[in-house]
Motif scaffolding. Structure first.
Motif, short mmCIF file in Angstrom:
data_model
loop_
_atom_site.label_atom_id
_atom_site.label_comp_id
_atom_site.label_asym_id
_atom_site.label_seq_id
_atom_site.Cartn_x
_atom_site.Cartn_y
_atom_site.Cartn_z
N VAL A 142 33.39 3.23 -39.68
CA VAL A 142 32.82 3.84 -38.61
C VAL A 142 32.08 2.44 -37.78
CG1 VAL A 142 30.79 5.24 -37.60
CG2 VAL A 142 32.15 5.83 -39.73
N LYS A 143 32.79 2.24 -36.65
CA LYS A 143 32.42 1.17 -35.87
C LYS A 143 31.18 1.29 -34.78
CE LYS A 143 37.01 -0.72 -35.66
NZ LYS A 143 38.06 -1.19 -34.96
N SER A 144 30.86 2.46 -34.47
CA SER A 144 29.90 2.70 -33.29
C SER A 144 28.38 2.74 -34.04
CB SER A 144 30.18 4.24 -32.85
OG SER A 144 31.17 4.42 -32.14
N LEU A 145 28.25 1.68 -34.67
CA LEU A 145 26.67 1.43 -35.33
C LEU A 145 25.94 0.12 -34.59
CD1 LEU A 145 27.83 2.19 -39.06
CD2 LEU A 145 26.75 3.70 -37.30
N VAL A 146 24.66 0.35 -34.53
CA VAL A 146 23.84 -0.77 -34.12
C VAL A 146 22.91 -0.98 -35.27
CG1 VAL A 146 22.01 -1.62 -32.75
CG2 VAL A 146 24.02 -0.67 -31.80
N TRP A 147 23.00 -2.19 -36.01
CA TRP A 147 22.03 -2.60 -37.15
C TRP A 147 20.73 -3.34 -36.79
CZ3 TRP A 147 23.59 -0.57 -41.68
CH2 TRP A 147 24.80 0.06 -41.74
N TYR A 148 19.65 -2.90 -37.57
CA TYR A 148 18.50 -4.04 -37.10
C TYR A 148 17.61 -3.77 -38.49
CZ TYR A 148 16.28 0.61 -36.92
OH TYR A 148 15.72 1.89 -37.43
N ASP A 149 16.68 -4.75 -38.55
CA ASP A 149 15.92 -4.88 -39.71
C ASP A 149 14.48 -4.38 -39.23
OD1 ASP A 149 14.22 -5.72 -41.99
OD2 ASP A 149 14.99 -7.61 -41.97
N SER A 150 14.01 -3.22 -39.93
CA SER A 150 12.89 -2.49 -39.54
C SER A 150 11.79 -3.25 -39.69
CB SER A 150 12.63 -1.28 -40.11
OG SER A 150 12.74 -1.35 -41.50
N ALA A 151 11.72 -4.40 -40.58
CA ALA A 151 10.77 -5.22 -40.81
C ALA A 151 10.55 -6.29 -39.74
CB ALA A 151 10.86 -6.04 -42.15
N VAL A 152 11.29 -6.52 -39.01
CA VAL A 152 11.58 -7.52 -37.88
C VAL A 152 11.47 -6.84 -36.55
CG1 VAL A 152 12.71 -9.32 -36.63
CG2 VAL A 152 12.71 -8.82 -39.26
N THR A 153 12.01 -5.72 -36.34
CA THR A 153 11.99 -5.03 -35.03
C THR A 153 11.87 -3.63 -34.99
OG1 THR A 153 13.10 -4.89 -32.85
CG2 THR A 153 14.43 -5.01 -34.87
N SER A 154 11.21 -2.83 -34.15
CA SER A 154 11.14 -1.54 -34.17
C SER A 154 12.32 -0.89 -33.78
CB SER A 154 9.97 -1.01 -33.09
OG SER A 154 10.37 -1.64 -31.89
N PRO A 155 12.37 0.27 -34.32
CA PRO A 155 13.67 1.08 -34.16
C PRO A 155 13.97 1.51 -32.75
CG PRO A 155 12.30 2.55 -35.18
CD PRO A 155 11.73 1.15 -35.20
N PRO A 156 15.17 1.70 -32.16
CA PRO A 156 15.21 2.39 -30.92
C PRO A 156 14.42 3.45 -30.86
CG PRO A 156 17.48 1.48 -31.71
CD PRO A 156 16.38 1.36 -32.84
N SER A 157 13.88 3.80 -29.71
CA SER A 157 13.14 5.00 -29.70
C SER A 157 13.98 6.36 -29.47
CB SER A 157 12.35 4.99 -28.45
OG SER A 157 13.06 4.87 -27.19
N THR A 256 18.22 -10.02 -33.68
CA THR A 256 17.58 -9.06 -34.26
C THR A 256 18.54 -7.60 -34.34
OG1 THR A 256 16.23 -8.34 -32.18
CG2 THR A 256 15.47 -9.67 -33.93
N LEU A 257 19.58 -7.60 -33.37
CA LEU A 257 20.66 -6.54 -33.53
C LEU A 257 22.08 -7.06 -33.79
CD1 LEU A 257 19.00 -5.00 -30.05
CD2 LEU A 257 18.77 -4.03 -32.53
N ALA A 258 22.66 -6.03 -34.53
CA ALA A 258 24.04 -6.30 -34.63
C ALA A 258 24.79 -5.10 -34.27
CB ALA A 258 24.51 -6.91 -35.89
N HIS A 259 26.36 -5.09 -33.88
CA HIS A 259 27.25 -3.89 -33.65
C HIS A 259 28.32 -4.12 -34.39
CE1 HIS A 259 30.41 -2.06 -31.54
NE2 HIS A 259 29.45 -0.89 -31.16
N GLY A 260 28.58 -2.93 -35.17
CA GLY A 260 29.84 -2.74 -35.87
C GLY A 260 29.69 -1.88 -37.23
N ALA A 261 30.85 -2.05 -38.00
CA ALA A 261 30.90 -1.25 -39.07
C ALA A 261 30.32 -2.09 -40.05
CB ALA A 261 32.54 -1.25 -39.55
N LEU A 262 29.76 -1.52 -41.36
CA LEU A 262 29.21 -1.86 -42.30
C LEU A 262 29.83 -2.83 -43.01
CD1 LEU A 262 26.68 -1.77 -44.32
CD2 LEU A 262 27.74 0.08 -45.44
N SER A 263 31.04 -2.65 -43.08
CA SER A 263 31.84 -3.54 -44.12
C SER A 263 32.13 -5.02 -43.32
CB SER A 263 33.26 -3.12 -44.07
OG SER A 263 33.89 -2.82 -43.04
#
Length: 414
Positions: A142-157, A256-263
């Protein structure tokens, strides 16, 4: 002596084309199989673990030919009459390139006697060409994902990560360099943006050739991507994608943000990252690694492709350390909590619409031109992609539209 020299010449040719040779005998070795794959690192190790299980169960030896330039190597091997028994096909466009011919003698892929009823759509339909099955999906993403670290940045609202990221310019971990396929991270992202627009029809019309590259919706997706990534685009064309994502793990993080598949993320073991879908629509851009057969008469090759298509192998594969992929079989279970979260969107009743990635649906040569244009756009001072898109229209007019029926590219899970 001349016969010996002729045989040696054939061996030299095969060795020149392939990274690993299956042997230079006169006919198929039914206790051996050759398979060409594009993976490296942990992704390769996950696949290799599955192959070792197959060898242990069957006593069949598998020669793995590893190449990052899979499209070029496979084309060369097929043209030379020395293809591997099996190959991972880099795109669904490649399936049609090798199988969708009017003359059977011109068909390079061999028909398969493998059940596909357990696979989700659109993956199942994409394996079929002219009424026959010519490939099977062994791993999907699944490619339509945006990744973030909740310890560093707040999640999208909200689920609209594009709006969230636009408020934080320069935060993307963006690298476009990836060897022979450099540019693909941007190509996937541009396609993802277009897929999220309106009711999704513009995306399908673009892939089917009904909308030109230089049409308003496609051009707006390119400029939206450029505006979204902001200053992160600087030097992205020469920054390796895997290296770029490591910016999330740096101390302090450089992005702090990355776009793409988990793999594709390569986050490493023991580190938890969260994700949101990249738009508020329930449309997801997906991809798959398909395997096809290029030789006949090798029963060991038939056993291996049947094994890779089965639930046992696919479950083992996705749960290997570094596997991080998914199966088109919705009944495969996952050890990782993050994988389980993503897999919920792949359930038959999830309500999500899965659309195959644009570059994967195109003919390989058009995909390559798409990737190059992304690199040029990222490294150019101008934010107007008009000239690049006109050039892509010329390329597509010369090479033709994808042979993949547009009706097969998207499916709603209900």
């Amino acid at each position: 002596m001349s016969a010996l020299m002729s045989r040696l010449a054939r061996c030299v040719l095969a060795l020149g084309l392939l990274l690993t040779a299956a042997g230079c005998g006169g006919g198929p070795d039914h206790g051996r199989v050759t398979i060409m794959v594009p993976w490296s690192g942990k992704e390769f190790q996950a696949f290799y673990s599955v192959i070792k299980e197959f060898e242990k169960d069957t006593g069949i030896h598998v020669d793995i030919q590893v190449t990052r330039a899979l499209t070029q190597q496979l084309d060369a091997a097929v043209a030379a009459g020395a293809p591997p028994d099996l190959a991972m096909l880099p795109s669904v466009g490649a399936i049609y390139k090798y199988a969708d011919t009017t003359k059977e003698e011109d068909r390079k892929l061999q028909p398969l006697d493998v059940p596909t009823g357990a696979y989700l759509q659109p993956f199942r339909d994409l394996t079929e060409v002219r009424g026959g099955v010519y490939a099977v999906p062994v791993k999907v993403d699944v490619k339509s994902l945006v990744w973030y670290d909740s310890a560093v940045t707040s999640p999208p609202s909200s689920a609209d990560a594009r709006t969230f990221a636009a408020k934080k310019p320069g935060t993307w971990c963006l690298g476009l360099e990836s060897g022979p396929t450099s540019g693909w991270p941007g190509a996937d992202w541009i396609a993802d943006i277009l897929l999220a627009e309106g009711n999704g029809d513009a995306y399908k019309q673009w892939l089917s050739g009904q909308k030109e590259w230089n049409s308003a919706p496609v051009k707006e997706a390119w400029t939206a991507w450029r505006n979204l990534v902001g200053t992160s685009v600087e030097e992205a064309s020469t920054l390796n994608f895997a290296e770029a994502t490591k910016g999330m793990t740096a101390k302090p993080p450089t992005c702090t943000l990355a776009h793409g598949a988990l793999s594709a993320m390569g986050f490493g073991e023991g580190r938890r990252y969260d994700f949101v879908t990249s738009s508020s629509t329930k449309r997801l851009e997906v991809s798959a690694d398909f395997v096809g057969m290029f030789t006949t008469g090798n029963q060991s090759a038939e056993k291996l492709i049947a094994y890779l298509a089965g639930r046992k192998a696919q479950q083992s594969w996705v749960n290997q350390p570094g596997g991080n992929g998914f199966s088109a079989d919705s009944k495969v279970a996952y050890d990782s909590s993050v994988q389980r979260q993503i897999a919920r969107m792949l359930r038959p009743d999830s309500g999500y619409t899965l659309c195959f990635g644009a570059a994967d649906a195109m003919t390989p040569d058009v995909s390559a031109a798409f990737y190059r244009a992304v690199l040029d756009y990222a490294s150019d001072d101008t934010e107007d992609p008009t000239d690049l898109l006109k050039n892509l229209d010329d390329v597509q007019n010369n090479l033709g539209n994808s042979q993949v029926p547009s009706t097969k590219l998207c499916a709603k899970l209900t």
